[in-house]
Design an enzyme around this catalytic site. Structure first.
Site, PDB file in Angstrom:
ATOM      1  N   HIS A 101     -17.607  -3.976  24.963  1.00  0.00           N
ATOM      2  CA  HIS A 101     -17.895  -4.879  23.850  1.00  0.00           C
ATOM      3  C   HIS A 101     -18.236  -6.207  24.509  1.00  0.00           C
ATOM      4  O   HIS A 101     -17.421  -6.747  25.263  1.00  0.00           O
ATOM      5  CB  HIS A 101     -16.670  -5.005  22.933  1.00  0.00           C
ATOM      6  CG  HIS A 101     -16.967  -5.593  21.591  1.00  0.00           C
ATOM      7  ND1 HIS A 101     -15.989  -5.794  20.632  1.00  0.00           N
ATOM      8  CD2 HIS A 101     -18.120  -6.031  21.018  1.00  0.00           C
ATOM      9  CE1 HIS A 101     -16.523  -6.326  19.553  1.00  0.00           C
ATOM     10  NE2 HIS A 101     -17.821  -6.484  19.770  1.00  0.00           N
ATOM     11  N   LEU A 102     -19.422  -6.732  24.266  1.00  0.00           N
ATOM     12  CA  LEU A 102     -19.958  -7.830  25.069  1.00  0.00           C
ATOM     13  C   LEU A 102     -18.976  -9.001  25.177  1.00  0.00           C
ATOM     14  O   LEU A 102     -18.546  -9.568  24.179  1.00  0.00           O
ATOM     15  CB  LEU A 102     -21.285  -8.316  24.481  1.00  0.00           C
ATOM     16  CG  LEU A 102     -21.967  -9.455  25.242  1.00  0.00           C
ATOM     17  CD1 LEU A 102     -22.181  -9.116  26.706  1.00  0.00           C
ATOM     18  CD2 LEU A 102     -23.297  -9.811  24.581  1.00  0.00           C
ATOM     19  N   HIS A 103     -18.665  -9.370  26.435  1.00  0.00           N
ATOM     20  CA  HIS A 103     -17.761 -10.487  26.697  1.00  0.00           C
ATOM     21  C   HIS A 103     -17.972 -11.000  28.110  1.00  0.00           C
ATOM     22  O   HIS A 103     -18.383 -10.266  29.005  1.00  0.00           O
ATOM     23  CB  HIS A 103     -16.296 -10.071  26.508  1.00  0.00           C
ATOM     24  CG  HIS A 103     -15.827  -9.025  27.489  1.00  0.00           C
ATOM     25  ND1 HIS A 103     -16.168  -7.691  27.377  1.00  0.00           N
ATOM     26  CD2 HIS A 103     -15.041  -9.117  28.599  1.00  0.00           C
ATOM     27  CE1 HIS A 103     -15.619  -7.007  28.369  1.00  0.00           C
ATOM     28  NE2 HIS A 103     -14.937  -7.850  29.136  1.00  0.00           N
ATOM     29  N   LEU A 104     -17.679 -12.273  28.297  1.00  0.00           N
ATOM     30  CA  LEU A 104     -17.617 -12.900  29.609  1.00  0.00           C
ATOM     31  C   LEU A 104     -16.203 -13.410  29.826  1.00  0.00           C
ATOM     32  O   LEU A 104     -15.454 -13.627  28.866  1.00  0.00           O
ATOM     33  CB  LEU A 104     -18.609 -14.061  29.725  1.00  0.00           C
ATOM     34  CG  LEU A 104     -20.094 -13.724  29.901  1.00  0.00           C
ATOM     35  CD1 LEU A 104     -20.725 -13.281  28.586  1.00  0.00           C
ATOM     36  CD2 LEU A 104     -20.869 -14.932  30.444  1.00  0.00           C
TER      37      LEU A 104
END
Length: 403
Positions: A234-237
């Site tokens: 799940h898109l994250h930085l």
């Protein structure tokens, strides 16, 4: 002898809010949770809206004692993040209470910063079942729509109509419940969109600008692709504070294209592709586009990768003590690794490639050598022939900008 500290490497002053400061901020938005847990959901997510002038340039490490960071004025971003993060720690919203972290610089030429973080090795959530760099988002797996109330600190928003800026994504800043350092947060584009872990320009821009919003030279941001040890699809930085210089900040580089838009870091701990900008503005937007074209190529070709954003020296013949004149974005293509290798001293992802080694056990912390660390990292790199192929492809891709 190893340089060893017995305290957390982030100045405590960064995370403490004095009564005077609290009084001064009383008329501003509060990023703290109300005392009654029943009110947490009703509070909503506060907005942190920032302006162009808050993107800070010229931030440097103290020339003498690192303790001088204690007296460095905090930016508004640091104050909001640190006060809210510390409150969540005191409220028990993390999987473990992050105590004092033993820290040492490994003897040798690299300057690895090793930290003992036993709790993270034991308590962190098991990685999801990942089998492809291009894997689709699965709403049935754990994702950031399933976190508990109170884990989100604020919504990060740029003031509209900044010069040269593109439309910004809605970015939530939330705690990493298994922190590797003080202030460890996740930058998550609107979770309800269900984006897989594939880097997008809006997410990268938020990460770079978060580094620019901090007055602490050791606030860094990074990204792990699927197969590059991302544990959640799940898109994250990631963003976190570390009060130590890292090798990649001043490592020398050589240009790979005639325009000097892409450089190769050849120094240890691992060769990587270097993108650089002196600060906010059109050059930053162009850098974001180039980096994302590179990560798109890697993802489309099923090549795992890690990315690290830090204040750093310009490309060329620099040194570890060079001034931090701009922003370095370093990209490493690497072998895919699915799952966690339980028996290793550390797992190789964004911070390890940059020279920061969170160690899982006291035994490994006491015995790890630079040579052993380098061997673990080299084992994760692409074979030479494939690395050369990737380099040629990225050079050709970036060179299209000049046409």
């Amino acid at each position: 002898m190893r340089e060893c500290e017995r305290t957390s490497t982030v100045p405590e002053g960064l995370f403490q809010v004095s009564p005077m400061a609290a009084a001064q901020d009383s008329n501003e938005i509060s990023y703290l949770l109300p005392p009654n847990r029943k009110d947490w959901e009703e509070k909503g997510i506060p907005n942190f809206v920032y302006r162009q002038k808050e993107l800070l340039e010229g931030i440097q490490w103290p020339r003498t004692a690192p303790s001088l960071l204690d007296r460095t004025p905090r930016s508004r971003f640091d104050s909001a993040l640190c006060a809210a993060w510390r409150q969540r720690m005191e409220l028990g919203l993390f999987r473990y209470r992050l105590g004092e972290l033993q820290t040492q610089t490994l003897p040798g030429v690299v300057g690895f910063v090793a930290q003992l973080n036993v709790e993270r090795g034991v308590q962190r959530r098991r990685p999801q079942n990942i089998w492809s760099v291009r894997q689709a988002f699965d709403p049935e797996q754990f994702n950031f729509n399933k976190i508990r109330p109170g884990e989100v600190l604020f919504r990060l928003l740029r003031e509209p109509d900044l010069p040269g800026a593109l439309q910004q994504d809605d970015i939530l800043v939330m705690i990493n419940v298994s922190p590797l350092e003080w202030g460890h947060v996740l930058l998550v584009p609107e979770p309800t969109r269900g984006l897989p872990q594939r880097l997008l320009p809006g997410a990268l821009r938020a990460g770079v600008e978060a580094v620019l919003l901090s007055s602490h030279p050791g606030f860094r941001v990074g990204f792990n692709s699927l197969g590059g040890l991302a544990s959640v699809n799940h898109l994250h930085l990631h963003g976190y504070y570390l009060a130590h210089r890292l090798p990649v900040e001043g490592a020398p580089s050589e240009p790979l294209d005639p325009g000097g838009r892409l450089h190769l870091l050849q120094a240890l701990p691992a060769p990587g592709f270097l993108f650089y900008t002196s600060g906010p503005g059109p050059d930053l937007e162009a850098l974001i586009g180039r980096v994302c074209r590179a990560t798109d190529y890697l993802t489309d070709h099923e090549i795992a990768h890690n990315l690290f954003v830090t204040r750093g020296a310009p490309p060329g013949k620099t040194s570890p003590s060079s001034a931090l004149t701009g922003i370095r974005v370093i990209l490493w293509a690497r072998k895919s690794s699915f799952g966690v290798k339980e028996g290793e001293a550390f797992n190789v992802a964004l911070c390890e490639l940059a020279g920061h080694l969170p160690i899982k056990t006291s035994q490994d912390f006491g015995s790890l050598t630079e040579a052993a660390a380098l061997a673990l990292i080299r084992d994760c790199l692409l074979p030479p022939a494939q690395a050369e192929e990737v380099q040629a492809a990225l050079v050709a891709l970036i060179s299209q900008d000049e046409q």
